[in-house]
Design a protein around this motif. Structure first.
Motif, PDB file in Angstrom:
ATOM      1  N   LEU A 423       0.688  -1.426  -0.026  1.00  0.00           N
ATOM      2  CA  LEU A 423      -0.048  -0.238   0.170  1.00  0.00           C
ATOM      3  C   LEU A 423       0.834   1.081   0.118  1.00  0.00           C
ATOM      4  O   LEU A 423       1.938   1.318   0.927  1.00  0.00           O
ATOM      5  CB  LEU A 423      -0.871   0.020   0.981  1.00  0.00           C
ATOM      6  CG  LEU A 423      -1.627   1.513   1.354  1.00  0.00           C
ATOM      7  CD1 LEU A 423      -2.772   1.182   0.176  1.00  0.00           C
ATOM      8  CD2 LEU A 423      -2.639   1.067   2.586  1.00  0.00           C
ATOM      9  N   VAL A 424       0.721   2.204  -1.037  1.00  0.00           N
ATOM     10  CA  VAL A 424       1.496   3.235  -1.182  1.00  0.00           C
ATOM     11  C   VAL A 424       0.849   4.510  -1.359  1.00  0.00           C
ATOM     12  O   VAL A 424      -0.078   4.402  -2.127  1.00  0.00           O
ATOM     13  CB  VAL A 424       2.517   3.128  -2.045  1.00  0.00           C
ATOM     14  CG1 VAL A 424       2.087   2.742  -3.546  1.00  0.00           C
ATOM     15  CG2 VAL A 424       3.572   4.191  -2.250  1.00  0.00           C
ATOM     16  N   GLU A 425       1.256   5.711  -0.696  1.00  0.00           N
ATOM     17  CA  GLU A 425       0.807   7.008  -0.929  1.00  0.00           C
ATOM     18  C   GLU A 425       1.627   7.489  -1.909  1.00  0.00           C
ATOM     19  O   GLU A 425       2.960   7.577  -1.717  1.00  0.00           O
ATOM     20  CB  GLU A 425       0.590   7.744   0.207  1.00  0.00           C
ATOM     21  CG  GLU A 425      -0.437   7.437   1.286  1.00  0.00           C
ATOM     22  CD  GLU A 425      -0.389   8.077   2.415  1.00  0.00           C
ATOM     23  OE1 GLU A 425      -0.609   9.340   2.221  1.00  0.00           O
ATOM     24  OE2 GLU A 425      -0.088   7.837   3.574  1.00  0.00           O
ATOM     25  N   ALA A 426       1.313   7.711  -3.237  1.00  0.00           N
ATOM     26  CA  ALA A 426       2.053   8.422  -4.358  1.00  0.00           C
ATOM     27  C   ALA A 426       1.806   9.623  -4.959  1.00  0.00           C
ATOM     28  O   ALA A 426       0.633  10.043  -4.988  1.00  0.00           O
ATOM     29  CB  ALA A 426       1.996   7.153  -5.461  1.00  0.00           C
ATOM     30  N   ALA A 427       2.892  10.322  -5.195  1.00  0.00           N
ATOM     31  CA  ALA A 427       2.771  11.607  -5.817  1.00  0.00           C
ATOM     32  C   ALA A 427       1.876  11.436  -7.029  1.00  0.00           C
ATOM     33  O   ALA A 427       2.143  10.250  -7.844  1.00  0.00           O
ATOM     34  CB  ALA A 427       4.048  12.284  -6.068  1.00  0.00           C
ATOM     35  N   SER A 428       1.162  12.358  -7.514  1.00  0.00           N
ATOM     36  CA  SER A 428       0.206  12.219  -8.898  1.00  0.00           C
ATOM     37  C   SER A 428       1.138  11.806 -10.044  1.00  0.00           C
ATOM     38  O   SER A 428       0.719  10.700 -10.770  1.00  0.00           O
ATOM     39  CB  SER A 428      -0.439  13.447  -9.208  1.00  0.00           C
ATOM     40  OG  SER A 428      -1.436  13.333 -10.343  1.00  0.00           O
ATOM     41  N   SER A 435       0.639   1.940 -10.155  1.00  0.00           N
ATOM     42  CA  SER A 435      -0.647   1.579 -10.061  1.00  0.00           C
ATOM     43  C   SER A 435      -0.997   0.117 -10.600  1.00  0.00           C
ATOM     44  O   SER A 435      -1.610  -0.884  -9.888  1.00  0.00           O
ATOM     45  CB  SER A 435      -1.618   2.088 -10.946  1.00  0.00           C
ATOM     46  OG  SER A 435      -2.916   1.831 -10.948  1.00  0.00           O
ATOM     47  N   PRO A 436      -0.248  -0.460 -11.605  1.00  0.00           N
ATOM     48  CA  PRO A 436      -0.368  -1.876 -11.875  1.00  0.00           C
ATOM     49  C   PRO A 436       0.003  -3.045 -10.990  1.00  0.00           C
ATOM     50  O   PRO A 436      -0.084  -4.105 -11.019  1.00  0.00           O
ATOM     51  CB  PRO A 436       0.334  -1.686 -13.179  1.00  0.00           C
ATOM     52  CG  PRO A 436       0.535  -0.763 -13.915  1.00  0.00           C
ATOM     53  CD  PRO A 436       0.593   0.216 -12.289  1.00  0.00           C
ATOM     54  N   ARG A 437       1.089  -2.354 -10.051  1.00  0.00           N
ATOM     55  CA  ARG A 437       1.718  -3.558  -9.199  1.00  0.00           C
ATOM     56  C   ARG A 437       1.686  -3.157  -7.528  1.00  0.00           C
ATOM     57  O   ARG A 437       2.270  -3.892  -6.766  1.00  0.00           O
ATOM     58  CB  ARG A 437       3.170  -3.572  -9.461  1.00  0.00           C
ATOM     59  CG  ARG A 437       4.058  -2.416  -9.544  1.00  0.00           C
ATOM     60  CD  ARG A 437       5.362  -2.788  -9.891  1.00  0.00           C
ATOM     61  NE  ARG A 437       6.380  -1.631  -9.709  1.00  0.00           N
ATOM     62  CZ  ARG A 437       7.100  -1.359  -8.464  1.00  0.00           C
ATOM     63  NH1 ARG A 437       6.717  -2.179  -7.430  1.00  0.00           N
ATOM     64  NH2 ARG A 437       7.802  -0.252  -8.562  1.00  0.00           N
ATOM     65  N   THR A 438       0.818  -2.074  -7.358  1.00  0.00           N
ATOM     66  CA  THR A 438       0.703  -1.893  -5.914  1.00  0.00           C
ATOM     67  C   THR A 438      -0.782  -1.259  -5.626  1.00  0.00           C
ATOM     68  O   THR A 438      -1.432  -1.194  -6.569  1.00  0.00           O
ATOM     69  CB  THR A 438       1.746  -0.701  -5.522  1.00  0.00           C
ATOM     70  OG1 THR A 438       1.274   0.498  -5.967  1.00  0.00           O
ATOM     71  CG2 THR A 438       3.314  -1.011  -5.739  1.00  0.00           C
ATOM     72  N   ARG A 439      -1.125  -1.309  -4.478  1.00  0.00           N
ATOM     73  CA  ARG A 439      -2.364  -0.828  -4.045  1.00  0.00           C
ATOM     74  C   ARG A 439      -1.982   0.822  -3.753  1.00  0.00           C
ATOM     75  O   ARG A 439      -1.424   1.203  -2.990  1.00  0.00           O
ATOM     76  CB  ARG A 439      -2.991  -1.379  -2.692  1.00  0.00           C
ATOM     77  CG  ARG A 439      -3.257  -2.713  -2.821  1.00  0.00           C
ATOM     78  CD  ARG A 439      -3.795  -3.470  -1.580  1.00  0.00           C
ATOM     79  NE  ARG A 439      -2.902  -3.533  -0.524  1.00  0.00           N
ATOM     80  CZ  ARG A 439      -2.966  -3.218   0.595  1.00  0.00           C
ATOM     81  NH1 ARG A 439      -4.465  -2.930   1.052  1.00  0.00           N
ATOM     82  NH2 ARG A 439      -2.218  -3.256   1.561  1.00  0.00           N
ATOM     83  N   THR A 440      -2.554   1.533  -4.774  1.00  0.00           N
ATOM     84  CA  THR A 440      -1.964   2.999  -4.976  1.00  0.00           C
ATOM     85  C   THR A 440      -2.967   4.005  -4.193  1.00  0.00           C
ATOM     86  O   THR A 440      -4.281   3.821  -4.763  1.00  0.00           O
ATOM     87  CB  THR A 440      -1.828   3.313  -6.342  1.00  0.00           C
ATOM     88  OG1 THR A 440      -0.739   2.525  -7.032  1.00  0.00           O
ATOM     89  CG2 THR A 440      -0.962   4.848  -6.507  1.00  0.00           C
ATOM     90  N   LEU A 441      -2.505   4.868  -3.452  1.00  0.00           N
ATOM     91  CA  LEU A 441      -3.300   5.881  -2.931  1.00  0.00           C
ATOM     92  C   LEU A 441      -2.674   7.332  -3.698  1.00  0.00           C
ATOM     93  O   LEU A 441      -1.606   7.120  -3.753  1.00  0.00           O
ATOM     94  CB  LEU A 441      -3.557   6.044  -1.366  1.00  0.00           C
ATOM     95  CG  LEU A 441      -4.047   4.810  -0.817  1.00  0.00           C
ATOM     96  CD1 LEU A 441      -4.047   5.114   0.826  1.00  0.00           C
ATOM     97  CD2 LEU A 441      -5.746   4.651  -1.318  1.00  0.00           C
ATOM     98  N   LEU A 442      -3.619   8.185  -3.511  1.00  0.00           N
ATOM     99  CA  LEU A 442      -2.874   9.518  -3.965  1.00  0.00           C
ATOM    100  C   LEU A 442      -2.202  10.296  -2.810  1.00  0.00           C
ATOM    101  O   LEU A 442      -2.939  10.306  -1.693  1.00  0.00           O
ATOM    102  CB  LEU A 442      -4.113  10.556  -4.628  1.00  0.00           C
ATOM    103  CG  LEU A 442      -3.682  11.936  -4.902  1.00  0.00           C
ATOM    104  CD1 LEU A 442      -2.264  11.846  -5.937  1.00  0.00           C
ATOM    105  CD2 LEU A 442      -4.988  12.872  -5.264  1.00  0.00           C
ATOM    106  N   LEU A 443      -0.979  10.580  -2.794  1.00  0.00           N
ATOM    107  CA  LEU A 443      -0.769  11.417  -1.853  1.00  0.00           C
ATOM    108  C   LEU A 443      -0.888  12.805  -1.770  1.00  0.00           C
ATOM    109  O   LEU A 443      -0.864  13.747  -2.573  1.00  0.00           O
ATOM    110  CB  LEU A 443       1.198  11.626  -1.745  1.00  0.00           C
ATOM    111  CG  LEU A 443       1.916  12.432  -0.847  1.00  0.00           C
ATOM    112  CD1 LEU A 443       1.737  11.740   0.497  1.00  0.00           C
ATOM    113  CD2 LEU A 443       3.224  12.452  -1.280  1.00  0.00           C
TER     114      LEU A 443
END
Length: 497
Positions: A423-428, A435-443
């Motif tokens: 689970l990762v909070e990621a910069a836009s 997104s294809p390989r993690t559970r992605t949230l928006l930082l």
């Protein structure tokens, strides 16, 4: 006045043109134009993705939703749900009524990732070109060799700024709209009412407000005596489809009926806004130019066809969708020339432009209508080419669009520093690659407590309003016990023990 038969071929004549008058070389040339356009659109989008210029909004939202479809699950976007306060299990059908997106799910069985959506959008947008070409060919064949108008119009359409902006702004459900609207117009022109109706039914599955475009086409049919019953049914059906989607279907899937209500100047809900508009029409007129950017967008919408669309009854189709955007007092993105919103109506603009040009030419009986329309088509193409540098496709002529820089290389290494499946909070700007390989949230500005964070403190990134706030966000994480595992060229990857 030129006789009706010179500018309005009979329905039988229209229906036979495709089979009898289009040569094999035309089919080959139109096919080549379509393939070239699809390649151009896909190339632009994929370079944008590879250089980390694509964004979480809305590419990752659609990527997560289509991936869910591909696994035979409801179209959930965790990123959308968490960022907008709906929760991690939010179904995007509660955001926009776009079940047509499910058609893209099988593509994820071939390749799972945002690039698949970008290529699919490129193909869908390009597939509208043959319908625009056929419409222009059939309409202008009444006064001249139709291909002399159809080719410059189709090329101008392929390069038009609404298409360019749709391609440039990642992926959206608009990918289906030009194809279906062009199919409605061309099939109706050919006398294939059943096919046109099927395309209209498909269109209301693209987005909840596409019923307004269908209703607009119904307004056009009301101007034709033999089609008035059909027109009335389409007006009623289109409005009903939009109301059902917004009031029933979207709330059923977890959204809110008034979430995108943007007409507060007129009233807090539809009923009071309609009463206000009817009793005080001056306020409506004033709102169309407030702010003045709305008028600029309206002018730019009609400029690709040299404003001849206003001479055609087909322009009535544009009224509901344009009023939807221009009467809004919130959501400024709706009325700017950027983004994808004008692509919803671009096929109608070109079809109405062709018809309007023919009507204008018919008013000069002392001159050859064919020559006038041919001159108009060449000017339309020249206008499209002249506008290219001022919109997104102009970037194709700048070396920086293609350049791999220290920042892009660092972005790639930052993404690689995040493990699979976390689970990762990621910069836009980093989220599409994760997104294809993690559970992605928006930082964003709200701490989510994810064990991994991939931040950008080198340049302003959505949804922050300054780099200073992005730096403060990272500093807060460090105070909370996160440690840095990667830092380079403004990118920071952190993890929490």
């Amino acid at each position: 006045m030129v006789a009706r038969s010179r500018t309005r071929p009979s329905r039988a004549r229209h229906g036979n043109l495709i089979d009898g008058d289009i040569a094999r070389r035309d089919l080959a040339c139109v096919s080549a134009l379509t393939v070239a356009a699809a390649a151009l659109y896909a190339f632009y989008s994929c370079v944008t993705l590879a250089r980390f210029r694509a964004g979480a909004y809305d590419l990752v939202i659609f990527d997560q939703a289509i991936r869910s479809y591909a696994h035979f699950q409801p179209p959930v976007s965790m990123l959308k749900g968490v960022h907008n306060g709906f929760g991690p299990g939010f179904c995007v059908l509660g955001d926009h009524w776009s079940p047509a997106l499910a058609l893209l799910a099988p593509l994820y069985w071939i390749h799972d990732g945002p690039a698949t959506l970008l290529v699919a959008q490129a193909v869908l947008l390009a597939l509208s070109i043959p319908f625009v070409w056929a419409y222009a060919f059939r309409a202008s064949s009444a006064v001249m060799a139709g291909r002399r108008v159809a080719y410059p119009v189709a090329l101008a359409y392929a390069l038009s700024w609404p298409i360019a902006e749709a391609v440039a702004f990642d992926f959206h459900e608009v990918a289906f709209a030009p194809l279906l609207t062009a199919a409605i117009l061309e099939r109706h022109q050919a006398g294939r009412g059943r096919a046109a109706l099927l395309a209209g039914l498909a269109l209301v599955l693209v987005k909840e407000d596409m019923g307004l475009l269908v209703a607009g086409f119904g307004l056009f049919l009301l101007t034709r005596r033999r089609d008035r019953i059909s027109g009335a049914l389409l007006v009623a059906g289109g409005l009903a489809a939009t109301l059902v989607a917004t009031r029933l279907l979207i709330p059923h899937f977890g959204g809110r009926a008034g979430y995108y209500w943007a007409y507060w100047t007129l009233g807090p809900d539809l009923r009071r806004a309609v009463v206000h508009a009817v009793t005080r029409p001056g306020d409506v007129v004033a709102l169309l130019a407030d702010p003045p950017l709305k008028l600029r967008t309206l002018v730019l919408t009609l400029a690709p066809v040299l404003f001849t669309a206003v001479l055609s009854p087909l322009a009535l189709t544009l009224l509901p969708p344009l009023l939807e955007r221009l009467l809004a007092s919130t959501y400024p993105n709706w009325w700017t020339p950027r983004y994808h919103y004008t692509a919803f109506v671009v096929a109608v603009v070109f079809a109405a432009g062709v018809d309007g040009a023919l009507r204008a030419a018919a008013r000069f009986p002392g001159r050859s209508p064919g020559r006038l329309v041919r001159g108009w088509a060449l000017l339309v193409l020249a206008t499209a080419l002249a506008l290219v540098p001022f919109f997104s496709f102009g970037a194709l002529f700048t070396p920086s669009f293609y350049a791999e820089t220290a920042r892009t290389r660092a972005a790639g290494r930052a993404v690689a520093a995040v493990p699979d499946g976390v689970l990762v909070e990621a910069a836009s700007s980093l989220a599409p690659a994760l997104s294809p390989r993690t559970r992605t949230l928006l930082l964003d500005r709200t701490p989510r407590g994810a064990p991994w964070v991939a931040a950008d403190v080198g340049t302003r990134d959505f949804p922050f309003d300054s780099v200073r706030r992005q730096i403060a966000r990272v500093e807060t994480l460090l105070e909370q016990g996160y440690r840095v595992v990667f830092r380079e060229a403004g990118y920071v990857v952190l993890t929490r023990p």
